[in-house]
Design an enzyme around this catalytic site. Structure first.
Site, PDB file in Angstrom:
ATOM      1  N   ASN A  28       0.876  -1.169   0.000  1.00  0.00           N
ATOM      2  CA  ASN A  28       0.000   0.000   0.000  1.00  0.00           C
ATOM      3  C   ASN A  28       0.916   1.223   0.000  1.00  0.00           C
ATOM      4  OD1 ASN A  28      -1.826   2.003   0.496  1.00  0.00           O
ATOM      5  ND2 ASN A  28      -2.642   1.133   2.389  1.00  0.00           N
ATOM      6  N   ARG A 111      -2.493  -2.052  -3.540  1.00  0.00           N
ATOM      7  CA  ARG A 111      -3.705  -1.264  -3.345  1.00  0.00           C
ATOM      8  C   ARG A 111      -3.633  -0.052  -4.273  1.00  0.00           C
ATOM      9  NH1 ARG A 111      -5.151   3.147   1.120  1.00  0.00           N
ATOM     10  NH2 ARG A 111      -7.343   3.342   0.613  1.00  0.00           N
ATOM     11  N   HIS A 200     -12.804   2.877  -0.145  1.00  0.00           N
ATOM     12  CA  HIS A 200     -12.823   1.816   0.894  1.00  0.00           C
ATOM     13  C   HIS A 200     -13.506   0.556   0.365  1.00  0.00           C
ATOM     14  CE1 HIS A 200     -12.942   5.123   4.248  1.00  0.00           C
ATOM     15  NE2 HIS A 200     -11.691   4.726   4.054  1.00  0.00           N
ATOM     16  N   ARG A 261     -12.112  15.380   7.600  1.00  0.00           N
ATOM     17  CA  ARG A 261     -12.889  15.815   6.427  1.00  0.00           C
ATOM     18  C   ARG A 261     -14.317  16.135   6.821  1.00  0.00           C
ATOM     19  NH1 ARG A 261     -11.258  10.609   3.592  1.00  0.00           N
ATOM     20  NH2 ARG A 261      -9.065  10.944   3.123  1.00  0.00           N
ATOM     21  N   GLU A 404      -8.295  -5.377   5.063  1.00  0.00           N
ATOM     22  CA  GLU A 404      -8.093  -5.009   3.665  1.00  0.00           C
ATOM     23  C   GLU A 404      -6.906  -5.749   3.056  1.00  0.00           C
ATOM     24  OE1 GLU A 404      -8.564  -1.089   5.331  1.00  0.00           O
ATOM     25  OE2 GLU A 404      -9.480  -0.430   3.466  1.00  0.00           O
TER      26      GLU A 404
END
Ligand code: ADP
Length: 421
Positions: A28, A111, A200, A261, A404
């Site tokens: 990743n 990823r 996601h 955010r 993940e």
């Protein structure tokens, strides 16, 4: 990304040295970091995990954890770029006999954040795939360049090895146009590839499937609302194993209140900040992505700290928590309506897996929808998927730890595994 390395899963030596290529390295790559895990796909066990951060700085840090026994190793020394980072990772893996040149390594799974409309599935990377990921940079200016650097570096190190891109957006490509299109001029939207992509996706795919398993049902028989609540947060509505709506949009800014955010707000706030506030595009970008959400509301983005402050009677923290929960409830209600019938709501990622008060508050008052949380079950901590709704509840409420890396490795191995077996 939430990491859940399984406890030291030592394989017997005779199994570990088997010549079959059954290992997958998951990478990743961020702009200044690389996270990695090496998995054995015979049982999904972790052989090693680690992280390189502050790439390009004087104080780059590499932390490597062998998961078949042995202590973590950490080094702080300048690592100039991704190539140097990956070489350092390879050297650490080699110390444990797990080097990148090992015949047991079947593939590297990367990823990749943005696959646009093009990539609906994991994809073996070749020049045309690289070109397409590059073409998508305008819709993922922060993430795709870093992902590409990681891929190119890994390909240079092992050009003969299959390398697979697993896209954060792929799971959401099943959304109908009615959910994916924004209600703006179609020509403008198409010209600039503006639509809801969602992110996601690897986590939403894994968790929705694991939730079906927890209920003892096939994914195609189950409708699930997945709430991925990490520092970034997103919700999705999954009907029979296929995503039909999700809260993040063209970028990960839309939807739930997140650590830093804003999530949803009137887009005219942006014109207002430009015209009246005199702010530049970049300043507003930073404001909404980095200085909003929980941190903007109360100065903290870690839910543990916010809860501590709430318990001490801190008003700002209380309001931030309430706004977070209010937004979450709105999405639960919206996706309940989108799905029509809901079998389960699954909480996942750092906040979803650990913050019992968030789960309790998000579900409180929704009894008419068949939703309730049993406070004793909700208080239990653990790494396994578990139900937190009362036994007789119409809709299951579950905590389902996401994984993940395992999902990326599984998808990668499914694509290349047979050819090595
Ligand atoms: P990301 O992958 O988006 O960086 P994670 O899924 O790892 O995020 O979640 C990180 C967040 O999880 C932290 O910012 C914190 O708010 C929350 N978190 C982690 N542990 C706990 C805990 N024990 N209680 C409450 N919140 C927690």
């Amino acid at each position: 990304m939430t990491a859940h390395p399984s406890p030291a899963t030592a394989l017997p030596d005779e199994v570990r040295s088997a010549p079959l290529a059954t290992r997958v390295l998951v990478l990743n790559s961020g702009s200044s970091s690389v996270k990695y895990q090496l998995l054995d796909m015979r049982d999904g066990s972790r052989l090693a995990a680690g992280l390189v951060e502050r790439i390009g700085e004087e104080t780059s840090r590499l932390k490597h954890t062998p998961l078949t026994g042995g202590e973590s190793r950490e080094q702080i020394a300048p690592i100039a770029d991704h190539e140097a980072a990956l070489k350092a990772v390879a050297a650490e893996l080699a110390k444990d006999g797990l080097g990148l040149d090992s015949p047991e390594l079947a593939a590297i799974g990367h990823r990749v954040v943005h696959g646009g409309k093009t990539f609906t599935d994991p994809t073996v990377i070749d020049d045309s795939v690289l070109a397409e990921i590059e073409r998508l940079i305008p819709v993922a200016p922060l993430h795709n360049p870093a992902n590409l650097t990681g891929i190119r570096t890994a390909m240079a190190l092992r050009p003969d090895l299959p390398q697979v891109a697993v896209f954060d957006t792929a799971f959401h490509t099943t959304m109908p146009e009615s959910a994916a299109r924004y209600a703006i001029d179609v020509k403008t939207a198409d010209e600039h590839r503006i639509r809801r992509y969602g992110f996601h996706g690897t986590s939403h795919a894994y968790v929705s499937r694991a939730t079906a398993e927890l209920l003892g049902k096939a994914p195609q028989d189950v409708n699930v609302i997945v709430l991925h609540l990490g520092n970034g947060a997103s919700a999705s509505a999954v009907r029979g194993g296929r995503c039909v709506d999700t809260s993040m949009g063209l970028t990960p800014l839309e939807g739930l209140v997140m650590g830093t955010r804003s999530g949803d707000m009137d887009p005219a706030v942006i014109f207002h900040l430009m015209r009246v506030g005199g702010m530049s595009t970049d300043e507003i970008d930073t404001l909404l992505n980095k200085k909003s959400g929980l941190i903007g509301l109360c100065g903290d983005n870690d839910m543990r700290e916010i809860r501590r402050r709430v318990d001490e009677g801190d008003e700002r923290a209380r309001l931030a928590f309430d706004i977070y929960i209010h937004r979450l409830k709105k999405y639960i209600g919206a996706y309940y309506a989108v799905l029509g019938r809901v079998d389960a709501i699954a909480f996942t990622a750092g906040v979803g897996e650990n913050a019992a008060p968030v789960r309790e508050a998000a579900i409180a008052g929704l009894e008419e929808l068949g939703l309730a949380v049993d406070s004793d079950l909700n208080a239990v901590r653990g790494d396994e998927p578990r139900l937190i709704s009362p036994r007789d509840a119409r809709v299951a409420v579950a905590v389902v730890p996401t994984d993940e890396e395992l999902e990326i490795a599984t998808q990668t191995y499914a694509l290349v595994g047979e050819s090595n077996a």
